[in-house]
Write an enzyme that holds these catalytic residues in place. Sequence first.
Site, short mmCIF file in Angstrom:
data_model
loop_
_atom_site.label_atom_id
_atom_site.label_comp_id
_atom_site.label_asym_id
_atom_site.label_seq_id
_atom_site.Cartn_x
_atom_site.Cartn_y
_atom_site.Cartn_z
N THR A 45 0.81 -1.22 0.00
CA THR A 45 0.00 0.00 0.00
C THR A 45 0.85 1.27 0.00
O THR A 45 0.44 2.29 -0.57
CB THR A 45 -0.93 -0.02 1.23
OG1 THR A 45 -1.61 -1.28 1.24
CG2 THR A 45 -1.95 1.08 1.19
N HIS A 54 -1.97 14.77 3.90
CA HIS A 54 -3.20 15.50 4.25
C HIS A 54 -2.93 16.48 5.38
O HIS A 54 -2.11 16.20 6.27
CB HIS A 54 -4.28 14.51 4.69
CG HIS A 54 -4.71 13.58 3.60
ND1 HIS A 54 -5.51 13.96 2.56
CD2 HIS A 54 -4.42 12.26 3.38
CE1 HIS A 54 -5.71 12.93 1.75
NE2 HIS A 54 -5.05 11.89 2.23
N LYS A 255 -12.75 9.60 0.93
CA LYS A 255 -12.47 10.97 0.51
C LYS A 255 -12.89 11.25 -0.93
O LYS A 255 -12.76 12.36 -1.41
CB LYS A 255 -10.98 11.26 0.67
CG LYS A 255 -10.52 11.23 2.13
CD LYS A 255 -9.09 11.69 2.26
CE LYS A 255 -8.61 11.58 3.68
NZ LYS A 255 -8.37 10.18 4.11
C1 FAD Z 1 -6.02 4.04 -2.67
C2 FAD Z 1 -5.27 4.57 -1.47
C3 FAD Z 1 -5.03 5.94 -1.34
C4 FAD Z 1 -4.36 6.43 -0.23
N1 FAD Z 1 -4.02 7.75 -0.18
C5 FAD Z 1 -3.35 8.23 0.87
C6 FAD Z 1 -2.93 9.59 0.91
O1 FAD Z 1 -3.05 10.31 -0.06
N2 FAD Z 1 -2.36 10.04 2.05
C7 FAD Z 1 -2.17 9.26 3.14
O2 FAD Z 1 -1.71 9.76 4.15
N3 FAD Z 1 -2.49 7.95 3.11
C8 FAD Z 1 -3.05 7.42 2.00
N4 FAD Z 1 -3.35 6.10 1.94
C9 FAD Z 1 -3.03 5.24 3.08
C10 FAD Z 1 -1.55 4.88 3.11
O3 FAD Z 1 -1.09 4.48 1.84
C11 FAD Z 1 -1.39 3.75 4.13
O4 FAD Z 1 -1.95 4.17 5.34
C12 FAD Z 1 0.06 3.37 4.38
O5 FAD Z 1 0.74 3.16 3.19
C13 FAD Z 1 0.07 2.12 5.24
O6 FAD Z 1 1.39 1.72 5.43
P1 FAD Z 1 1.71 0.34 6.14
O7 FAD Z 1 3.17 0.31 6.34
O8 FAD Z 1 0.82 0.15 7.32
O9 FAD Z 1 1.22 -0.77 5.10
P2 FAD Z 1 1.97 -1.40 3.83
O10 FAD Z 1 2.60 -0.39 2.99
O11 FAD Z 1 0.98 -2.31 3.16
O12 FAD Z 1 3.12 -2.24 4.47
C14 FAD Z 1 2.90 -3.45 5.14
C15 FAD Z 1 4.03 -4.38 4.78
O13 FAD Z 1 3.95 -5.56 5.54
C16 FAD Z 1 4.41 -6.63 4.73
N5 FAD Z 1 3.90 -7.87 5.30
C17 FAD Z 1 2.62 -8.26 5.41
N6 FAD Z 1 2.54 -9.46 6.02
C18 FAD Z 1 3.82 -9.84 6.30
C19 FAD Z 1 4.39 -10.98 6.91
N7 FAD Z 1 3.63 -12.00 7.38
N8 FAD Z 1 5.73 -11.04 7.02
C20 FAD Z 1 6.52 -10.05 6.55
N9 FAD Z 1 6.02 -8.94 5.96
C21 FAD Z 1 4.69 -8.83 5.84
C22 FAD Z 1 3.85 -6.30 3.36
O14 FAD Z 1 4.54 -6.96 2.33
C23 FAD Z 1 4.01 -4.79 3.32
O15 FAD Z 1 5.20 -4.39 2.68
C24 FAD Z 1 -3.97 5.55 0.81
C25 FAD Z 1 -4.17 4.18 0.66
C26 FAD Z 1 -4.77 3.69 -0.50
C27 FAD Z 1 -4.90 2.23 -0.71
#
Ligand code: FAD
Length: 484
Positions: A45, A54, A255
């Site tokens: 993501t 934002h 949004k």
């Molecule tokens: C369509 C869309 C639009 C968005 N727009 C915005 C925006 O404009 N501004 C904003 O602030 N936010 C936005 N967001 C939200 C933002 O992108 C996310 O909140 C953020 O990227 C989340 O990061 P994360 O590290 O939690 O998740 P991720 O980036 O998904 O990272 C999680 C990681 O964990 C790894 N993983 C999963 N399971 C395992 C496992 N068992 N073992 C090892 N690794 C594992 C995955 O491979 C992944 O790399 C948007 C999201 C989407 C989908």
Amino acid sequence: MEHDIIYDAVIIGGGVIGCSIARYLSKFKGTFIVLEKHSDVGDETSSANSAIVHSGYDPKPGTLKAKFNVLGNKMMGDLCKELDVDFRRIGSITLALNEDDLETLKMLLERAKENGVRAELLSKEEVIALEPNVNKGILGGLFCPDAGIISPFNLTVSLMENAMDNGAHLSLNTEVKEIKKIENNLYLVKDQNGNEYKTKFVINAAGVNSELVTKLVEEPTFHIVPTKGEYILLDHFKASFIRHTLFMCPSKVGKGVLVSPTTSYNYLVGPSATIGAIDDKSCDSETYDFLREKAKSLVSEVPYSETIKGFAGIRANNTLDDFIIEESKANPGFFLVAGIMSPGLASSPAIGEYVANYVAEKLKLKENTRFNPRIKPHKNLKEMNLNSYNALIQEDPRFGRFICRCEKVSEGEIIDAINRNCGATTVKGVRKRTRAGFGKCQGAFCQKDVVHILARELKKDIKEICYGDKGTEICIGNSKEVKK
Ligand SMILES: Cc1cc2nc3c(=O)[nH]c(=O)nc-3n(C[C@H](O)[C@H](O)[C@H](O)COP(=O)(O)OP(=O)(O)OC[C@H]3O[C@@H](n4cnc5c(N)ncnc54)[C@H](O)[C@@H]3O)c2cc1C
């Protein structure tokens, strides 16, 4: 294989959240590792979103989303200077498309005040003066000057690079399959190859998989509702076609569709919102029709002939409708940073700092007095004047050899992206870090050169070089056998 070390913290997931936690943890003395199942950080993501920092006018006051968004936005400017990440506070305008929306804007203005975010109502004429290409049917707007745009890939990679510069570890291609509580308040984390990591803290930052990872330890109190967002990405056809991020009024579903410039001067239209599977990133023409129709109410004439590609990202929306950031009560030492939906990117510095401070206090970690907040700056050829550029080519001619002609990326920049901490090991990794292959031809011309450079720099056989994860090898053999 059991690692001898007892880690202070094992972070599951190398998205922007896991990498931010690692970076802020590296301000403390301790042993920290990020385990990421893909061949690179930020492959889920964190690399497929709207890339908006934002301002924080939208989340309900009192929620974790409001708290971390507002703080994260404030921190982003200094952080991006330290990490040499392109971040621009271009401001956002939320547009009123009808009379009901005008009422919504007034409510959002009050919410912005409660959240401590700068915002101001604009008349239709004021909006048009700022954005001449806006749909002339709009009735007004809410302007938030502190909203910004960022490169989400570069933020994620640079957070991890800085964490590693300061002593943290990263293990790629490592999928966590098992977590067991063992003696002395320790956890044993096991990956798909049977490697074991003993640790005092397990931090679950697994994005859309955070519910599944929680299940390895306890019954989750939330469910992830994976919600796909599809986008249309346009080329950098014209500077200032749109100057601000243009939003619709938010609804219960999210949004809505936006039109925004990106830090690389492209334009983004999207996202949609469809509840589906955790791993379904497919795109379809009906959704693109829907996006084009919705975007028309913001900007009447988007030149879709400039379309480069479509892509999709999955939101980790959840049944509690807020971020879940807490140490498990039943299982101390297991820390949830789960369901980080939008605005997770904007909130990432604040979440990283909060979690790191929490863990450091619990484990009584001392300050890392050698912590350096800065990464080695990148050579930004696009911003260099001719004299400095000529001097650089004299010093290292590889900066004068262009590999990607669409995005004007030199061999020197690609080599630099490979030979850093958290460096690129795949074609996709080079693409994310340098933009080589991101332009109109999508790598048709430069991919073969990138493959050669990767093989040479990583001292690998060319057949081992993958586009992304294992199984995506590009060269499978010689097309013509040369007979001597
Ligand atoms: C369509 C869309 C639009 C968005 N727009 C915005 C925006 O404009 N501004 C904003 O602030 N936010 C936005 N967001 C939200 C933002 O992108 C996310 O909140 C953020 O990227 C989340 O990061 P994360 O590290 O939690 O998740 P991720 O980036 O998904 O990272 C999680 C990681 O964990 C790894 N993983 C999963 N399971 C395992 C496992 N068992 N073992 C090892 N690794 C594992 C995955 O491979 C992944 O790399 C948007 C999201 C989407 C989908």
